[in-house]
Structures are given as structure tokens and as C-alpha cells.
Design a protein around this motif. Structure first.
Motif, PDB file in Angstrom:
ATOM      1  N   ALA A 103       0.826  -1.205   0.000  1.00  0.00           N
ATOM      2  CA  ALA A 103       0.000   0.000   0.000  1.00  0.00           C
ATOM      3  C   ALA A 103       0.861   1.256   0.000  1.00  0.00           C
ATOM      4  CB  ALA A 103      -0.931  -0.018   1.209  1.00  0.00           C
ATOM      5  N   ALA A 104       1.936   1.239   0.760  1.00  0.00           N
ATOM      6  CA  ALA A 104       2.841   2.392   0.809  1.00  0.00           C
ATOM      7  C   ALA A 104       3.503   2.625  -0.553  1.00  0.00           C
ATOM      8  CB  ALA A 104       3.893   2.194   1.895  1.00  0.00           C
ATOM      9  N   GLU A 143       2.183   1.856  -3.452  1.00  0.00           N
ATOM     10  CA  GLU A 143       1.151   2.397  -4.340  1.00  0.00           C
ATOM     11  C   GLU A 143       0.925   3.878  -4.060  1.00  0.00           C
ATOM     12  OE1 GLU A 143      -2.440   0.087  -4.221  1.00  0.00           O
ATOM     13  OE2 GLU A 143      -1.410  -1.730  -4.913  1.00  0.00           O
ATOM     14  N   ASP A 144       0.993   4.267  -2.798  1.00  0.00           N
ATOM     15  CA  ASP A 144       0.811   5.677  -2.442  1.00  0.00           C
ATOM     16  C   ASP A 144       1.908   6.548  -3.044  1.00  0.00           C
ATOM     17  OD1 ASP A 144      -1.480   5.076  -1.024  1.00  0.00           O
ATOM     18  OD2 ASP A 144      -0.504   5.141   0.941  1.00  0.00           O
ATOM     19  N   LYS A 145       3.122   5.995  -3.143  1.00  0.00           N
ATOM     20  CA  LYS A 145       4.251   6.736  -3.703  1.00  0.00           C
ATOM     21  C   LYS A 145       4.196   6.826  -5.221  1.00  0.00           C
ATOM     22  CE  LYS A 145       7.476   5.754   0.037  1.00  0.00           C
ATOM     23  NZ  LYS A 145       8.730   5.122   0.409  1.00  0.00           N
TER      24      LYS A 145
END
Length: 102
Positions: free
Chosen positions: A96-97, A99-101
Motif C-alpha cells: 500500500a505504501a 502504491e501511495d508513492k
């Protein structure tokens, strides 16, 4: 041969099968996302990912259709069922991290 006979059973062996079945049946998309944690891996042709082996250090997945087997390591060794769950949740959080980046 002495190392083999002296080896201990992996502490996750007792519950690996039900965990793998649960992941394959209910979290197939997550298994595919974990491939993103392997640097440089191209995942455009992936149809399905199946967890094939689970131990205290991580798990192996079979990537279909080509049938290759890849290793997804945990951040640290785990020895109990709750630890496996926490380690898998940590992998999902990493994905998830990432994808956020992006």
C-alpha cells in the motif's frame, strides 16, 4: 547428513496448510501485489499467483501461467500463527505504501 538429522521441524509447519489455503482462496489479489516487493520483477503476464510453501522466514509463490516459483521473505523470522498473520499484514502495508508513492 548430521545437519539434516539434527534439524528441527519449522515451527510454522503445524499451521502452514490452512494459512496457505486461506491466502489462496481469499487473498489472491494480495498474493499478486506481493510480487511488487521483488525489485525488477516484470508482472505484466501474471494471470494468477498461488502460495505454495510457508515457513518462518517467508513463503514461496507459483506465478501462473509460466509456473515460476518466487520467494517472498518476511521482514523477520516468525514462529507462531499470529506472527505469520502480522508478517503478512506488514507485507500488505508495504504494498500500500508503494502504491501511495506511485
Amino acid at each position: 547428513f548430521d545437519e539434516y538429522t539434527a534439524a528441527e521441524v519449522d515451527p510454522c509447519a503445524a499451521f502452514a496448510e490452512p494459512v496457505m489455503a486461506h491466502m489462496n482462496d481469499d487473498h489472491a489479489k494480495s498474493l499478486e501485489q506481493y510480487l511488487g516487493l521483488i525489485p525488477g520483477l516484470e508482472t505484466t503476464d501474471v494471470e494468477r499467483v498461488e502460495m505454495k510453501r510457508l515457513d518462518r522466514f517467508g513463503f514461496d509463490v507459483r506465478v501462473l501461467p509460466n509456473g515460476g516459483v518466487l520467494r517472498i521473505p518476511f521482514d523477520e523470522e516468525v514462529t507462531e500463527r499470529k506472527g505469520i498473520k502480522n508478517a503478512i499484514v506488514a507485507l500488505s502495508q508495504k504494498c500500500a505504501a508503494m502504491e501511495d508513492k506511485a
